[in-house]
Design a protein around this motif. Sequence first.
Motif, PDB file in Angstrom:
ATOM      1  N   ASP A  97       0.838  -1.204   0.000  1.00 18.22           N
ATOM      2  CA  ASP A  97       0.000   0.000   0.000  1.00 18.22           C
ATOM      3  C   ASP A  97       0.872   1.253   0.000  1.00 18.22           C
ATOM      4  O   ASP A  97       0.590   2.217  -0.720  1.00 18.22           O
ATOM      5  CB  ASP A  97      -0.928   0.023   1.215  1.00 18.22           C
ATOM      6  CG  ASP A  97      -2.022  -1.027   1.130  1.00 18.22           C
ATOM      7  OD1 ASP A  97      -2.293  -1.542   0.019  1.00 18.22           O
ATOM      8  OD2 ASP A  97      -2.620  -1.344   2.182  1.00 18.22           O
ATOM      9  N   ALA A  98       1.931   1.238   0.795  1.00 19.27           N
ATOM     10  CA  ALA A  98       2.848   2.383   0.837  1.00 19.27           C
ATOM     11  C   ALA A  98       3.469   2.614  -0.532  1.00 19.27           C
ATOM     12  O   ALA A  98       3.543   3.753  -1.000  1.00 19.27           O
ATOM     13  CB  ALA A  98       3.926   2.153   1.892  1.00 19.27           C
ATOM     14  N   LYS A  99       3.893   1.552  -1.195  1.00 23.95           N
ATOM     15  CA  LYS A  99       4.500   1.682  -2.520  1.00 23.95           C
ATOM     16  C   LYS A  99       3.501   2.229  -3.531  1.00 23.95           C
ATOM     17  O   LYS A  99       3.846   3.031  -4.396  1.00 23.95           O
ATOM     18  CB  LYS A  99       5.044   0.341  -2.995  1.00 23.95           C
ATOM     19  CG  LYS A  99       6.306  -0.072  -2.270  1.00 23.95           C
ATOM     20  CD  LYS A  99       6.799  -1.416  -2.755  1.00 23.95           C
ATOM     21  CE  LYS A  99       8.073  -1.823  -2.025  1.00 23.95           C
ATOM     22  NZ  LYS A  99       8.546  -3.148  -2.428  1.00 23.95           N
ATOM     23  N   GLN A 100       2.259   1.794  -3.417  1.00 18.22           N
ATOM     24  CA  GLN A 100       1.217   2.232  -4.356  1.00 18.22           C
ATOM     25  C   GLN A 100       0.950   3.736  -4.253  1.00 18.22           C
ATOM     26  O   GLN A 100       0.740   4.404  -5.256  1.00 18.22           O
ATOM     27  CB  GLN A 100      -0.079   1.473  -4.086  1.00 18.22           C
ATOM     28  CG  GLN A 100      -1.228   1.897  -4.966  1.00 18.22           C
ATOM     29  CD  GLN A 100      -2.513   1.154  -4.638  1.00 18.22           C
ATOM     30  OE1 GLN A 100      -2.529   0.234  -3.827  1.00 18.22           O
ATOM     31  NE2 GLN A 100      -3.588   1.563  -5.261  1.00 18.22           N
ATOM     32  N   TYR A 101       0.972   4.278  -3.034  1.00 18.52           N
ATOM     33  CA  TYR A 101       0.602   5.673  -2.831  1.00 18.52           C
ATOM     34  C   TYR A 101       1.788   6.623  -2.706  1.00 18.52           C
ATOM     35  O   TYR A 101       1.609   7.828  -2.644  1.00 18.52           O
ATOM     36  CB  TYR A 101      -0.301   5.801  -1.611  1.00 18.52           C
ATOM     37  CG  TYR A 101      -1.614   5.092  -1.814  1.00 18.52           C
ATOM     38  CD1 TYR A 101      -2.542   5.563  -2.731  1.00 18.52           C
ATOM     39  CD2 TYR A 101      -1.917   3.933  -1.105  1.00 18.52           C
ATOM     40  CE1 TYR A 101      -3.747   4.898  -2.937  1.00 18.52           C
ATOM     41  CE2 TYR A 101      -3.113   3.267  -1.301  1.00 18.52           C
ATOM     42  CZ  TYR A 101      -4.027   3.752  -2.216  1.00 18.52           C
ATOM     43  OH  TYR A 101      -5.203   3.097  -2.413  1.00 18.52           O
ATOM     44  N   SER A 102       2.991   6.085  -2.698  1.00 19.08           N
ATOM     45  CA  SER A 102       4.186   6.923  -2.588  1.00 19.08           C
ATOM     46  C   SER A 102       4.362   7.775  -3.830  1.00 19.08           C
ATOM     47  O   SER A 102       4.222   7.287  -4.954  1.00 19.08           O
ATOM     48  CB  SER A 102       5.413   6.031  -2.401  1.00 19.08           C
ATOM     49  OG  SER A 102       6.597   6.783  -2.498  1.00 19.08           O
ATOM     50  N   LYS A 103       4.710   9.049  -3.649  1.00 14.04           N
ATOM     51  CA  LYS A 103       4.878   9.946  -4.794  1.00 14.04           C
ATOM     52  C   LYS A 103       6.094   9.589  -5.628  1.00 14.04           C
ATOM     53  O   LYS A 103       6.146   9.888  -6.805  1.00 14.04           O
ATOM     54  CB  LYS A 103       4.968  11.402  -4.342  1.00 14.04           C
ATOM     55  CG  LYS A 103       6.275  11.799  -3.691  1.00 14.04           C
ATOM     56  CD  LYS A 103       6.337  13.284  -3.434  1.00 14.04           C
ATOM     57  CE  LYS A 103       7.693  13.686  -2.891  1.00 14.04           C
ATOM     58  NZ  LYS A 103       7.807  15.124  -2.770  1.00 14.04           N
ATOM     59  N   ASN A 104       7.089   8.944  -5.018  1.00 14.03           N
ATOM     60  CA  ASN A 104       8.340   8.670  -5.721  1.00 14.03           C
ATOM     61  C   ASN A 104       8.822   7.226  -5.582  1.00 14.03           C
ATOM     62  O   ASN A 104       9.936   6.909  -5.957  1.00 14.03           O
ATOM     63  CB  ASN A 104       9.431   9.628  -5.224  1.00 14.03           C
ATOM     64  CG  ASN A 104       9.615   9.543  -3.722  1.00 14.03           C
ATOM     65  OD1 ASN A 104       9.133   8.631  -3.070  1.00 14.03           O
ATOM     66  ND2 ASN A 104      10.313  10.517  -3.171  1.00 14.03           N
TER      67      ASN A 104
END
Length: 88
Positions: free
Chosen positions: A20-27
Motif C-alpha cells: 500500500d505504501a508503494k502504491q501511494y508513494s509519490k516517488n
Amino acid sequence: MSYAYLDKGSILHAVEKEEDAKQYSKNGKVEKIDYPCKGGYPLIAGQSVVMYSTEKAVVSNGEEYTKDGIPLDLKQYPQLLVLYKNLS
C-alpha cells in the motif's frame, strides 16, 4: 511496525502494508518504521501526527487531519525529520 511514505502532496503517511505504501508513494520510496499507525498516519505517544514538511507537523485533533491541529515541535523528534528527508 508500519511503512512510511510521502504522498503526492509531500505529506508523511504510515500504513501497515508495504505494498500500500508503494502504491501511494509519490516517488516509490518507502521506509519500514517502528511507529504504529492509525488512519494512514504515524502514531507518536498515541496520537496521529500529520507532517507536511520538515518545518510543519501537527498532532491531529481527534479524527480530523487538518493543518489546524496542535503544532508538534519537530526538534523533539529528530527521527521524524530524518525519515521525512529520506523519503523526499
